[in-house]
Design a protein around this motif. Structure first.
Motif, PDB file in Angstrom:
ATOM      1  N   LEU A 188       0.826  -1.208   0.000  1.00 32.89           N
ATOM      2  CA  LEU A 188       0.000   0.000   0.000  1.00 32.89           C
ATOM      3  C   LEU A 188       0.864   1.263   0.000  1.00 32.89           C
ATOM      4  O   LEU A 188       0.566   2.235  -0.707  1.00 32.89           O
ATOM      5  CB  LEU A 188      -0.928   0.000   1.218  1.00 32.89           C
ATOM      6  CG  LEU A 188      -2.123  -0.955   1.162  1.00 32.89           C
ATOM      7  CD1 LEU A 188      -2.876  -0.931   2.495  1.00 32.89           C
ATOM      8  CD2 LEU A 188      -3.053  -0.588   0.019  1.00 32.89           C
ATOM      9  N   VAL A 189       1.936   1.254   0.786  1.00 32.06           N
ATOM     10  CA  VAL A 189       2.838   2.414   0.811  1.00 32.06           C
ATOM     11  C   VAL A 189       3.507   2.588  -0.544  1.00 32.06           C
ATOM     12  O   VAL A 189       3.564   3.708  -1.088  1.00 32.06           O
ATOM     13  CB  VAL A 189       3.890   2.251   1.921  1.00 32.06           C
ATOM     14  CG1 VAL A 189       4.954   3.341   1.823  1.00 32.06           C
ATOM     15  CG2 VAL A 189       3.221   2.294   3.289  1.00 32.06           C
ATOM     16  N   GLY A 248       3.831   5.939  -4.479  1.00 30.30           N
ATOM     17  CA  GLY A 248       4.385   5.993  -5.826  1.00 30.30           C
ATOM     18  C   GLY A 248       3.415   6.586  -6.823  1.00 30.30           C
ATOM     19  O   GLY A 248       3.815   7.338  -7.728  1.00 30.30           O
ATOM     20  N   THR A 249       2.126   6.295  -6.687  1.00 35.66           N
ATOM     21  CA  THR A 249       1.121   6.846  -7.598  1.00 35.66           C
ATOM     22  C   THR A 249       1.011   8.351  -7.441  1.00 35.66           C
ATOM     23  O   THR A 249       0.973   9.097  -8.429  1.00 35.66           O
ATOM     24  CB  THR A 249      -0.243   6.182  -7.341  1.00 35.66           C
ATOM     25  OG1 THR A 249      -0.131   4.771  -7.574  1.00 35.66           O
ATOM     26  CG2 THR A 249      -1.302   6.760  -8.255  1.00 35.66           C
ATOM     27  N   VAL A 250       0.967   8.823  -6.184  1.00 32.20           N
ATOM     28  CA  VAL A 250       0.868  10.261  -5.939  1.00 32.20           C
ATOM     29  C   VAL A 250       2.091  10.986  -6.501  1.00 32.20           C
ATOM     30  O   VAL A 250       1.972  12.032  -7.169  1.00 32.20           O
ATOM     31  CB  VAL A 250       0.709  10.531  -4.434  1.00 32.20           C
ATOM     32  CG1 VAL A 250       0.797  12.029  -4.148  1.00 32.20           C
ATOM     33  CG2 VAL A 250      -0.614   9.974  -3.939  1.00 32.20           C
ATOM     34  N   LEU A 251       3.268  10.469  -6.252  1.00 32.89           N
ATOM     35  CA  LEU A 251       4.487  11.117  -6.739  1.00 32.89           C
ATOM     36  C   LEU A 251       4.560  11.113  -8.260  1.00 32.89           C
ATOM     37  O   LEU A 251       4.983  12.104  -8.880  1.00 32.89           O
ATOM     38  CB  LEU A 251       5.713  10.422  -6.153  1.00 32.89           C
ATOM     39  CG  LEU A 251       5.930  10.576  -4.640  1.00 32.89           C
ATOM     40  CD1 LEU A 251       7.125   9.740  -4.190  1.00 32.89           C
ATOM     41  CD2 LEU A 251       6.138  12.032  -4.283  1.00 32.89           C
ATOM     42  N   THR A 252       4.152  10.019  -8.878  1.00 31.15           N
ATOM     43  CA  THR A 252       4.208   9.940 -10.336  1.00 31.15           C
ATOM     44  C   THR A 252       3.269  10.946 -10.990  1.00 31.15           C
ATOM     45  O   THR A 252       3.650  11.649 -11.932  1.00 31.15           O
ATOM     46  CB  THR A 252       3.858   8.515 -10.793  1.00 31.15           C
ATOM     47  OG1 THR A 252       4.818   7.599 -10.268  1.00 31.15           O
ATOM     48  CG2 THR A 252       3.850   8.416 -12.309  1.00 31.15           C
ATOM     49  N   ILE A 308      10.580   4.007  -4.752  1.00 25.92           N
ATOM     50  CA  ILE A 308       9.623   5.096  -4.556  1.00 25.92           C
ATOM     51  C   ILE A 308      10.212   6.447  -4.946  1.00 25.92           C
ATOM     52  O   ILE A 308       9.549   7.256  -5.616  1.00 25.92           O
ATOM     53  CB  ILE A 308       9.146   5.118  -3.089  1.00 25.92           C
ATOM     54  CG1 ILE A 308       8.401   3.818  -2.763  1.00 25.92           C
ATOM     55  CG2 ILE A 308       8.256   6.323  -2.829  1.00 25.92           C
ATOM     56  CD1 ILE A 308       7.992   3.702  -1.304  1.00 25.92           C
ATOM     57  N   ILE A 309      11.443   6.707  -4.547  1.00 27.92           N
ATOM     58  CA  ILE A 309      12.038   8.028  -4.784  1.00 27.92           C
ATOM     59  C   ILE A 309      12.106   8.388  -6.272  1.00 27.92           C
ATOM     60  O   ILE A 309      11.771   9.526  -6.647  1.00 27.92           O
ATOM     61  CB  ILE A 309      13.436   8.099  -4.133  1.00 27.92           C
ATOM     62  CG1 ILE A 309      13.302   8.021  -2.604  1.00 27.92           C
ATOM     63  CG2 ILE A 309      14.159   9.385  -4.534  1.00 27.92           C
ATOM     64  CD1 ILE A 309      14.632   7.990  -1.868  1.00 27.92           C
ATOM     65  N   PRO A 310      12.513   7.490  -7.182  1.00 25.58           N
ATOM     66  CA  PRO A 310      12.550   7.881  -8.602  1.00 25.58           C
ATOM     67  C   PRO A 310      11.207   8.301  -9.168  1.00 25.58           C
ATOM     68  O   PRO A 310      11.163   9.042 -10.166  1.00 25.58           O
ATOM     69  CB  PRO A 310      13.071   6.605  -9.287  1.00 25.58           C
ATOM     70  CG  PRO A 310      13.842   5.898  -8.236  1.00 25.58           C
ATOM     71  CD  PRO A 310      13.109   6.161  -6.963  1.00 25.58           C
ATOM     72  N   MET A 311      10.100   7.877  -8.547  1.00 24.91           N
ATOM     73  CA  MET A 311       8.791   8.279  -9.055  1.00 24.91           C
ATOM     74  C   MET A 311       8.522   9.756  -8.839  1.00 24.91           C
ATOM     75  O   MET A 311       7.618  10.317  -9.471  1.00 24.91           O
ATOM     76  CB  MET A 311       7.699   7.445  -8.386  1.00 24.91           C
ATOM     77  CG  MET A 311       7.774   5.966  -8.697  1.00 24.91           C
ATOM     78  SD  MET A 311       6.449   5.038  -7.898  1.00 24.91           S
ATOM     79  CE  MET A 311       6.899   3.355  -8.354  1.00 24.91           C
ATOM     80  N   ALA A 312       9.284  10.397  -7.966  1.00 19.85           N
ATOM     81  CA  ALA A 312       9.126  11.839  -7.755  1.00 19.85           C
ATOM     82  C   ALA A 312       9.728  12.650  -8.894  1.00 19.85           C
ATOM     83  O   ALA A 312       9.586  13.885  -8.904  1.00 19.85           O
ATOM     84  CB  ALA A 312       9.768  12.246  -6.427  1.00 19.85           C
ATOM     85  N   THR A 355       6.958  -6.908  -0.549  1.00 15.08           N
ATOM     86  CA  THR A 355       5.615  -6.563  -0.987  1.00 15.08           C
ATOM     87  C   THR A 355       4.815  -7.841  -1.218  1.00 15.08           C
ATOM     88  O   THR A 355       5.346  -8.949  -1.137  1.00 15.08           O
ATOM     89  CB  THR A 355       5.667  -5.741  -2.282  1.00 15.08           C
ATOM     90  OG1 THR A 355       6.332  -6.503  -3.304  1.00 15.08           O
ATOM     91  CG2 THR A 355       6.412  -4.429  -2.068  1.00 15.08           C
ATOM     92  N   LEU A 356       3.532  -7.683  -1.530  1.00 16.17           N
ATOM     93  CA  LEU A 356       2.676  -8.844  -1.717  1.00 16.17           C
ATOM     94  C   LEU A 356       3.126  -9.703  -2.892  1.00 16.17           C
ATOM     95  O   LEU A 356       3.085 -10.935  -2.817  1.00 16.17           O
ATOM     96  CB  LEU A 356       1.229  -8.384  -1.935  1.00 16.17           C
ATOM     97  CG  LEU A 356       0.460  -7.954  -0.686  1.00 16.17           C
ATOM     98  CD1 LEU A 356      -0.879  -7.351  -1.080  1.00 16.17           C
ATOM     99  CD2 LEU A 356       0.249  -9.131   0.255  1.00 16.17           C
ATOM    100  N   SER A 357       3.536  -9.071  -3.970  1.00 18.57           N
ATOM    101  CA  SER A 357       3.934  -9.846  -5.151  1.00 18.57           C
ATOM    102  C   SER A 357       5.147 -10.719  -4.860  1.00 18.57           C
ATOM    103  O   SER A 357       5.200 -11.883  -5.291  1.00 18.57           O
ATOM    104  CB  SER A 357       4.236  -8.896  -6.319  1.00 18.57           C
ATOM    105  OG  SER A 357       5.251  -7.977  -5.958  1.00 18.57           O
ATOM    106  N   TYR A 358       6.110 -10.181  -4.114  1.00 15.81           N
ATOM    107  CA  TYR A 358       7.296 -10.963  -3.784  1.00 15.81           C
ATOM    108  C   TYR A 358       7.019 -11.917  -2.622  1.00 15.81           C
ATOM    109  O   TYR A 358       7.495 -13.055  -2.617  1.00 15.81           O
ATOM    110  CB  TYR A 358       8.459 -10.031  -3.431  1.00 15.81           C
ATOM    111  CG  TYR A 358       9.777 -10.760  -3.283  1.00 15.81           C
ATOM    112  CD1 TYR A 358      10.478 -11.212  -4.393  1.00 15.81           C
ATOM    113  CD2 TYR A 358      10.320 -11.001  -2.017  1.00 15.81           C
ATOM    114  CE1 TYR A 358      11.678 -11.881  -4.261  1.00 15.81           C
ATOM    115  CE2 TYR A 358      11.525 -11.671  -1.881  1.00 15.81           C
ATOM    116  CZ  TYR A 358      12.196 -12.108  -3.005  1.00 15.81           C
ATOM    117  OH  TYR A 358      13.382 -12.788  -2.865  1.00 15.81           O
TER     118      TYR A 358
END
Length: 297
Positions: free
Chosen positions: A94-95, A100-104, A163-167, A245-248
């Motif tokens: 979720l984080v 990541g969505t908000v930053l992108t 997460i950071i690169p999405m900014a 994460t859930l996928s991993y």
């Protein structure tokens, strides 16, 4: 004599052979189209139904050929949620997906606005660079990026390198938003500028409300990508189970319960459910944004 030749009121007239042929053809076309639609729907839905039914079976029945549970084992979901680390994987996902969505979206919108509405030297070249970045596989740059995040910044074992690169924007999001923003008439922007709005205020007060379908599409694309991302967490967070994460984590869960297919399917349902719900409630805005239909007056 004329009155005798007129048809009595209420007398039914039989359709001509050509009309009957046209009606039969239209009916056959309707049946064919809807049959194909039903077949396509079943093709996509039946795997989800199979996963759901298997998740509600007992341990022994999950290994049989039965398709319908003899007893509905809703406790399988509680067993999955009680697995050590599963709720942590949920929180991390979720984080990762939410932040990541908000930053992108926040970082891609100004770039797309500039490429769509500003006239400056090198604009076409900048757009070509954005498109070329879309063609660059992430595996090509993963080694130098990993060395930078792990060796220079010591952020291995966390999700921050993802997460950071999405900014700093995303090429696909910039391109999709740019294509949508070109459909917004420039007259609206000119009117805002005449009223004294600067470019930032014009973007926030005029462009953002009119570009909601495009923003929704970009947000959903990014959310789905982050939620299902396996490659990134495997590279950066595999050494720290607390950052999985859930996928991993689902891969680890499947390895620990490789014979308990009911529990594996229950975990799969819990991973898929948020994505399905988000798409179900946001599909209208998603379809509008993808088709780039423009502005509704």
């Amino acid at each position: 004599m004329t009155q005798l030749l007129e048809k009595p009121a209420g007398l039914k007239t039989w359709p001509s052979p050509a009309e009957r042929t046209a009606r039969r053809r239209a009916a056959l076309e309707w049946i064919a189209v809807h049959s194909l639609g039903v077949a396509a729907a079943l093709f996509f839905v039946l795997p989800f139904v199979f996963v759901l039914l298997t998740s509600l079976m007992s341990d022994s029945q999950a290994l049989s050929r039965d398709l319908v549970p003899h007893t509905w084992e809703w406790g399988n979901y509680k067993r999955v949620l009680d697995t050590p680390g599963f709720l942590t994987w949920w929180r991390n996902t979720l984080v990762y997906a939410g932040l990541g969505t908000v930053l992108t979206v926040a970082s891609s919108l100004p770039v797309a606005y500039a490429l769509a509405k500003f006239r400056f030297r090198g604009r076409n070249l900048s757009l070509m660079l954005v498109i070329s970045m879309m063609m660059l596989p992430p595996q090509v740059v993963i080694i130098p990026m990993y060395l930078f995040w792990a060796k220079q910044l010591d952020l291995s074992g966390t999700l921050w390198p993802l997460i950071i690169p999405m900014a700093f924007g995303d090429a696909f999001s910039v391109f999709l938003l740019r294509q949508f923003l070109t459909t917004i008439p420039n007259e609206y922007l000119d009117a805002a500028r005449v009223d004294g709005c600067g470019e930032l205020r014009t973007l926030l007060k005029v462009v953002v409300p009119m570009a909601r379908p495009g923003l929704a599409a970009v947000a959903l694309f990014q959310f789905f990508y982050a939620w299902n991302d396996y490659f990134g967490p495997q590279i950066y967070a595999s050494e720290n189970p607390g950052a999985w994460t859930l996928s991993y984590g689902l891969e680890s869960f499947k390895g620990a319960h490789h014979t308990d297919w009911n529990l594996t399917m229950a975990a799969t349902v819990l991973v898929m459910a948020p994505v399905i719900l988000v798409f179900f409630f946001a599909q209208k805005a998603f379809v509008e944004g993808v088709t780039l239909t423009g502005v509704k007056g």
